[in-house]
Motif scaffolding. Structure first.
Motif, mmCIF file in Angstrom:
data_model
loop_
_atom_site.group_PDB
_atom_site.id
_atom_site.type_symbol
_atom_site.label_atom_id
_atom_site.label_comp_id
_atom_site.label_asym_id
_atom_site.label_seq_id
_atom_site.Cartn_x
_atom_site.Cartn_y
_atom_site.Cartn_z
ATOM 1 N N GLU A 41 43.242 38.949 34.619
ATOM 2 C CA GLU A 41 44.627 38.858 34.156
ATOM 3 C C GLU A 41 45.458 37.959 35.070
ATOM 4 O OE1 GLU A 41 45.801 42.978 33.809
ATOM 5 O OE2 GLU A 41 44.558 43.268 32.026
ATOM 6 N N LYS A 108 42.222 44.821 39.180
ATOM 7 C CA LYS A 108 41.140 44.229 38.379
ATOM 8 C C LYS A 108 40.194 43.434 39.270
ATOM 9 C CE LYS A 108 42.048 44.996 33.943
ATOM 10 N NZ LYS A 108 41.072 45.434 32.973
ATOM 11 N N GLU A 111 37.998 45.855 41.192
ATOM 12 C CA GLU A 111 36.995 46.439 40.285
ATOM 13 C C GLU A 111 35.852 45.453 40.050
ATOM 14 O OE1 GLU A 111 36.570 47.757 35.588
ATOM 15 O OE2 GLU A 111 38.580 47.578 36.450
#
Length: 158
Positions: A41, A108, A111
Protein backbone atom coordinates in the motif's frame (compact mmCIF):
# COMPACT_ATOMS: atom_id res chain seq x y z
CA UNK A 1 13.13 -15.37 -18.15
CA UNK A 2 10.26 -16.43 -15.92
CA UNK A 3 9.78 -20.12 -15.21
CA UNK A 4 6.38 -20.28 -13.57
CA UNK A 5 5.54 -23.17 -11.30
CA UNK A 6 2.44 -25.15 -12.23
CA UNK A 7 -0.78 -24.03 -10.56
CA UNK A 8 -0.88 -27.07 -8.27
CA UNK A 9 2.37 -26.04 -6.60
CA UNK A 10 2.28 -22.25 -6.95
CA UNK A 11 3.19 -20.55 -3.71
CA UNK A 12 1.33 -17.49 -2.52
CA UNK A 13 2.96 -15.43 0.22
CA UNK A 14 1.03 -12.51 1.72
CA UNK A 15 -1.17 -12.53 -1.37
CA UNK A 16 1.87 -12.37 -3.67
CA UNK A 17 2.71 -15.25 -6.00
CA UNK A 18 6.24 -16.64 -5.67
CA UNK A 19 7.68 -18.02 -8.91
CA UNK A 20 11.05 -19.32 -10.03
CA UNK A 21 12.93 -16.98 -12.35
CA UNK A 22 16.44 -16.74 -13.71
CA UNK A 23 18.41 -13.87 -12.23
CA UNK A 24 21.93 -13.83 -13.61
CA UNK A 25 22.88 -17.50 -13.88
CA UNK A 26 20.74 -18.69 -10.97
CA UNK A 27 17.20 -20.00 -10.76
CA UNK A 28 15.73 -18.32 -7.69
CA UNK A 29 12.38 -17.72 -6.07
CA UNK A 30 11.06 -14.29 -7.02
CA UNK A 31 8.03 -12.08 -6.65
CA UNK A 32 6.59 -9.47 -8.98
CA UNK A 33 7.58 -6.07 -7.60
CA UNK A 34 4.30 -4.53 -8.80
CA UNK A 35 2.36 -7.05 -6.67
CA UNK A 36 4.59 -6.29 -3.68
CA UNK A 37 4.05 -2.55 -4.21
CA UNK A 38 0.27 -3.06 -4.19
CA UNK A 39 0.41 -5.27 -1.07
CA UNK A 40 2.53 -2.72 0.81
CA UNK A 41 0.00 0.00 0.00
CA UNK A 42 2.74 2.39 -1.05
CA UNK A 43 1.43 5.90 -1.65
CA UNK A 44 3.57 6.57 -4.75
CA UNK A 45 3.14 5.34 -8.29
CA UNK A 46 4.93 2.07 -9.02
CA UNK A 47 7.51 3.17 -11.63
CA UNK A 48 8.77 6.06 -9.48
CA UNK A 49 8.82 3.94 -6.31
CA UNK A 50 10.72 1.12 -8.00
CA UNK A 51 13.33 3.32 -9.66
CA UNK A 52 13.94 5.22 -6.41
CA UNK A 53 14.28 2.03 -4.36
CA UNK A 54 16.71 0.48 -6.84
CA UNK A 55 18.85 3.61 -6.78
CA UNK A 56 18.66 4.30 -3.04
CA UNK A 57 19.43 0.73 -1.94
CA UNK A 58 21.81 -0.04 -4.81
CA UNK A 59 20.05 -3.10 -6.16
CA UNK A 60 21.42 -4.34 -9.45
CA UNK A 61 19.82 -6.01 -12.42
CA UNK A 62 21.13 -9.53 -12.89
CA UNK A 63 21.98 -9.90 -9.21
CA UNK A 64 18.85 -8.80 -7.33
CA UNK A 65 16.19 -8.62 -10.02
CA UNK A 66 15.36 -9.20 -13.66
CA UNK A 67 13.25 -7.04 -15.95
CA UNK A 68 10.57 -8.13 -18.37
CA UNK A 69 9.37 -5.53 -20.89
CA UNK A 70 6.06 -5.97 -22.64
CA UNK A 71 4.18 -3.76 -25.04
CA UNK A 72 0.54 -2.93 -24.48
CA UNK A 73 -1.88 -0.73 -26.31
CA UNK A 74 -4.27 1.70 -24.72
CA UNK A 75 -6.13 4.71 -26.03
CA UNK A 76 -4.64 8.12 -25.39
CA UNK A 77 -7.04 10.59 -23.79
CA UNK A 78 -9.15 12.13 -26.54
CA UNK A 79 -7.96 9.64 -29.17
CA UNK A 80 -9.95 6.63 -30.28
CA UNK A 81 -6.91 4.73 -31.61
CA UNK A 82 -4.74 2.77 -29.21
CA UNK A 83 -1.20 3.96 -28.76
CA UNK A 84 1.64 1.62 -27.86
CA UNK A 85 2.77 1.69 -24.24
CA UNK A 86 5.53 -0.23 -22.57
CA UNK A 87 5.03 -2.05 -19.28
CA UNK A 88 8.12 -2.95 -17.27
CA UNK A 89 7.79 -5.80 -14.81
CA UNK A 90 10.46 -6.35 -12.18
CA UNK A 91 10.88 -9.88 -10.87
CA UNK A 92 12.82 -9.48 -7.64
CA UNK A 93 14.61 -12.01 -5.44
CA UNK A 94 13.10 -12.84 -2.07
CA UNK A 95 16.04 -11.10 -0.38
CA UNK A 96 15.29 -7.91 -2.30
CA UNK A 97 11.56 -8.27 -1.60
CA UNK A 98 12.28 -8.70 2.10
CA UNK A 99 14.45 -5.58 2.18
CA UNK A 100 11.90 -3.49 0.24
CA UNK A 101 9.17 -4.63 2.62
CA UNK A 102 11.27 -3.73 5.69
CA UNK A 103 12.14 -0.23 4.51
CA UNK A 104 8.46 0.66 4.02
CA UNK A 105 8.31 0.67 7.83
CA UNK A 106 4.62 -0.15 8.13
CA UNK A 107 2.53 -3.12 9.30
CA UNK A 108 2.16 -4.55 5.79
CA UNK A 109 5.91 -4.28 5.27
CA UNK A 110 6.65 -6.11 8.51
CA UNK A 111 4.15 -8.84 7.61
CA UNK A 112 5.62 -9.37 4.15
CA UNK A 113 9.17 -9.23 5.50
CA UNK A 114 8.44 -12.00 8.03
CA UNK A 115 6.96 -14.22 5.31
CA UNK A 116 9.89 -13.66 2.96
CA UNK A 117 12.39 -14.28 5.78
CA UNK A 118 10.79 -17.66 6.49
CA UNK A 119 11.00 -18.62 2.82
CA UNK A 120 14.65 -17.57 2.59
CA UNK A 121 15.49 -19.60 5.73
CA UNK A 122 13.56 -22.61 4.44
CA UNK A 123 15.41 -22.46 1.11
CA UNK A 124 18.77 -22.29 2.94
CA UNK A 125 17.91 -25.40 4.96
CA UNK A 126 16.83 -27.25 1.80
CA UNK A 127 20.12 -26.35 0.09
CA UNK A 128 22.16 -27.48 3.10
CA UNK A 129 20.36 -30.85 3.18
CA UNK A 130 20.85 -31.32 -0.55
CA UNK A 131 24.57 -30.53 -0.18
CA UNK A 132 24.89 -33.07 2.66
CA UNK A 133 23.27 -35.74 0.51
CA UNK A 134 25.56 -34.93 -2.44
CA UNK A 135 28.59 -35.10 -0.17
CA UNK A 136 27.51 -38.51 1.17
CA UNK A 137 26.98 -39.88 -2.33
CA UNK A 138 30.29 -38.44 -3.55
CA UNK A 139 32.13 -39.96 -0.59
CA UNK A 140 30.51 -43.35 -1.21
CA UNK A 141 31.40 -43.26 -4.90
CA UNK A 142 35.02 -42.30 -4.14
CA UNK A 143 35.32 -45.08 -1.58
CA UNK A 144 33.90 -47.65 -3.98
CA UNK A 145 36.15 -46.53 -6.84
CA UNK A 146 39.23 -46.50 -4.62
CA UNK A 147 38.48 -49.93 -3.16
CA UNK A 148 37.06 -51.32 -6.42
CA UNK A 149 34.09 -52.66 -4.51
CA UNK A 150 30.52 -52.84 -5.74
CA UNK A 151 28.47 -49.96 -4.40
CA UNK A 152 24.82 -49.63 -3.64
CA UNK A 153 23.72 -46.04 -3.14
CA UNK A 154 20.64 -47.16 -1.27
CA UNK A 155 22.95 -48.32 1.54
CA UNK A 156 24.01 -44.69 2.11
CA UNK A 157 20.51 -43.51 3.02
CA UNK A 158 19.26 -46.16 5.39
Amino acid sequence: MIVKQDNATALIVAGIEVVVATIGDDHVQTVNARELHAFLEVGRDFPTWMKNRIEKYRFSEGADYTVQVSGTSSPVLGDSLPSPRTAIEYHISLDMAKELAMVENNAKGREASRHFSRLVEQRAVEKALANQQLTAVSTAVQAAVTQEQPMFLSDQFE
